[in-house]
Design an enzyme around this catalytic site. Structure first.
Site, PDB file in Angstrom:
ATOM      1  N   GLU A 109     112.970  78.354   6.696  1.00 38.91           N
ATOM      2  CA  GLU A 109     114.417  78.363   6.475  1.00 38.91           C
ATOM      3  C   GLU A 109     115.011  79.589   7.153  1.00 38.91           C
ATOM      4  O   GLU A 109     114.541  80.719   6.948  1.00 38.91           O
ATOM      5  CB  GLU A 109     114.755  78.396   4.984  1.00 38.91           C
ATOM      6  CG  GLU A 109     114.422  77.125   4.225  1.00 38.91           C
ATOM      7  CD  GLU A 109     114.877  77.186   2.766  1.00 38.91           C
ATOM      8  OE1 GLU A 109     115.741  78.044   2.448  1.00 38.91           O
ATOM      9  OE2 GLU A 109     114.374  76.386   1.956  1.00 38.91           O
ATOM     10  N   GLU A 168     109.974  78.356  -2.950  1.00 38.26           N
ATOM     11  CA  GLU A 168     110.208  79.785  -3.189  1.00 38.26           C
ATOM     12  C   GLU A 168     109.781  80.126  -4.620  1.00 38.26           C
ATOM     13  O   GLU A 168     110.609  80.469  -5.474  1.00 38.26           O
ATOM     14  CB  GLU A 168     111.680  80.145  -2.967  1.00 38.26           C
ATOM     15  CG  GLU A 168     112.121  79.974  -1.520  1.00 38.26           C
ATOM     16  CD  GLU A 168     113.630  80.099  -1.339  1.00 38.26           C
ATOM     17  OE1 GLU A 168     114.352  80.087  -2.364  1.00 38.26           O
ATOM     18  OE2 GLU A 168     114.078  80.189  -0.190  1.00 38.26           O
TER      19      GLU A 168
END
Length: 448
Positions: free
Chosen positions: A380, A259
């Site tokens: 995710e 991320e």
């Protein structure tokens, strides 16, 4: 007829594709877990409306343009379909031909190397807070197990991974933090690399798909003045990882970053800015080029590209840059949605049939990536335990059903946390190998 026309439209997009280019955690660990667990932000979903008016206008223009092209293609497909139907001798023959045509077109979707792999991924599970755990006081010369267990999870074993796979999961994502195991010359400690390979083998040896990545790093923050240094380090990491795994076939997938974002700023979770998105793209490309320059299966390995923060926001998705002439790539997205139910603490414990954000994301995936024949993996997702198993069952059933309809694999974020004040995403107790939420597991298993 409408269904067939859309199938024809999807198949038509393939014309442009080309060959492949070039036990829960200890309460004592909760504080660290709160700070580092998913790294999928507590503001990721709630800040979707924070995009600027300019970005929204650009998104609207892009959507309108894309939809116009799709409508024109759909009209052409409908005309072709009507001509075909007029030539059918009987209604029975027409029905049979339509069925055969649709089956053929659905098979066409998997013809690119990326789609062939992604279509085989069913339900996935993250080995979270384990090889991605890190503690600055632990030395690079210490045993790898010290870092692996420093956030409260036990050492990973073959028995543990077997238990996960035996539940029906066929994709294991292994987040990995490298910064604690790399020297000033960007060389990875051999003991750490050996341990990574050992854990990969637990799942790969069982025939599962395995995703490894670069996770929880602090040297890759996306600023222009850091772009060159971050690119150099990411390329160095992937060069070494690619060499170690060059003989592993395409069941092993590389995800370039996790991320990447401007940590600690107002831009961290609201879609970032042009600088952030530009640098993420540039650093991604450095890692990608290092992998493709390697030998063995790395020439055809599936490589996953995240956008800024792996965000599901429309402006972040539209900003992702992919290499040209390579059909062995996919996009990585994270989506804990709806945020107030899935990730916010305390948030709310009821689902309330709130699927608008997911529907919007899937629509974006279709018009931005699937329309270009690029697959997407939700690397995710999850909804933390709030003593609300029945609500989570309802939520995950809708989530996985809609994602499966679009051939988007989803990988549950399991950080091993069941108790305390941390983000309780654990669904498989790694010490006892039991499943504390059997109804939730059963609902997920429907999509294995």
């Amino acid at each position: 007829m409408k269904k067939k026309a859309m199938a024809l439209l999807l198949a038509a997009t393939l014309v442009a594709s080309v060959g492949c280019g070039g036990a829960g955690a200890n309460n004592a660990a909760d504080t660290a877990n709160n700070a580092e667990t998913t790294e999928t932000a507590t503001g990721a979903e709630s800040s979707e409306e924070a995009s600027t008016e300019e970005e929204a206008a650009e998104d609207s223009a892009e959507e309108a343009s894309t939809e116009e092209v799709k409508e024109e293609a759909a009209e052409e497909s409908s005309e072709a379909e009507e001509t075909e139907e007029k030539s059918e001798d009987t209604e029975e023959a027409g029905t049979e031909e339509t069925t055969e045509s649709e089956d053929s077109e659905e098979e066409d979707v998997t013809q690119t190397p990326a789609w062939e792999i992604v279509s085989q991924m069913k339900i996935g599970w993250n080995l979270g807070n384990t090889l991605d755990a890190h503690e600055p006081s632990i030395k690079i010369t210490d045993a790898p197990s010290k870092q692996e267990t420093c956030w409260g999870n036990p050492e990973t074993t073959q028995e543990m991974i077997d238990a996960v796979l035996d539940l029906g999961f066929n994709t294991i994502r292994i987040p990995i933090t490298w910064k604690a195991h790399i020297d000033e010359n960007n060389q990875i400690d051999s003991a750490w690399m050996d341990r990574v390979q050992e854990v990969v083998d637990y799942a790969y040896g069982r025939g599962a798909y395995v995703i490894i990545n670069v996770h929880h790093e602090d040297w890759n923050y996306p600023y222009y003045d850091n772009q060159d240094a971050a690119s150099e380090r990411l390329a160095a990491i992937w060069t070494q990882v690619s060499e170690r795994f060059k003989d592993y076939d395409t069941h092993l997938v590389f995800e370039l970053q996790n991320e990447p974002r401007k940590v600690g700023t107002d831009l961290e979770w609201n879609g970032g800015d042009k600088e952030g998105r530009d640098v993420v793209n540039a650093v991604n490309m450095a890692g990608y080029e290092a992998i493709r320059a390697s030998e063995g299966y790395n020439k055809e390995r599936l490589i996953m590209f995240p956008g800024y923060a792996a965000s599901n926001q429309t402006n972040c998705l539209m900003a992702i840059k992919l290499p040209e002439n390579d059909d062995c790539v996919a996009v990585s997205v994270h989506s804990y949605t709806p945020y107030s139910f899935a990730l916010e603490m305390p948030g709310r414990s009821t689902y309330d049939n709130d699927h608008g954000d997911l529907d919007r994301l899937l629509k974006d995936i279709n018009r931005i990536f699937h329309f270009k024949n690029v697959p997407v993996i939700i690397g995710e997702f999850g909804a933390m335990n709030k003593d609300n198993e029945a609500e989570r069952v309802e939520w995950v059933s809708y989530y996985l059903r809609k994602a499966r309809e679009m051939n988007v694999p989803c990988i549950w974020w399991d950080n091993g946390i069941f108790e305390g004040s941390g983000e309780k995403f654990g669904i498989i107790d790694r010490r006892t190998l039991e499943t504390p939420y059997p109804d939730l597991i059963k609902a997920i298993q429907e999509y294995r």
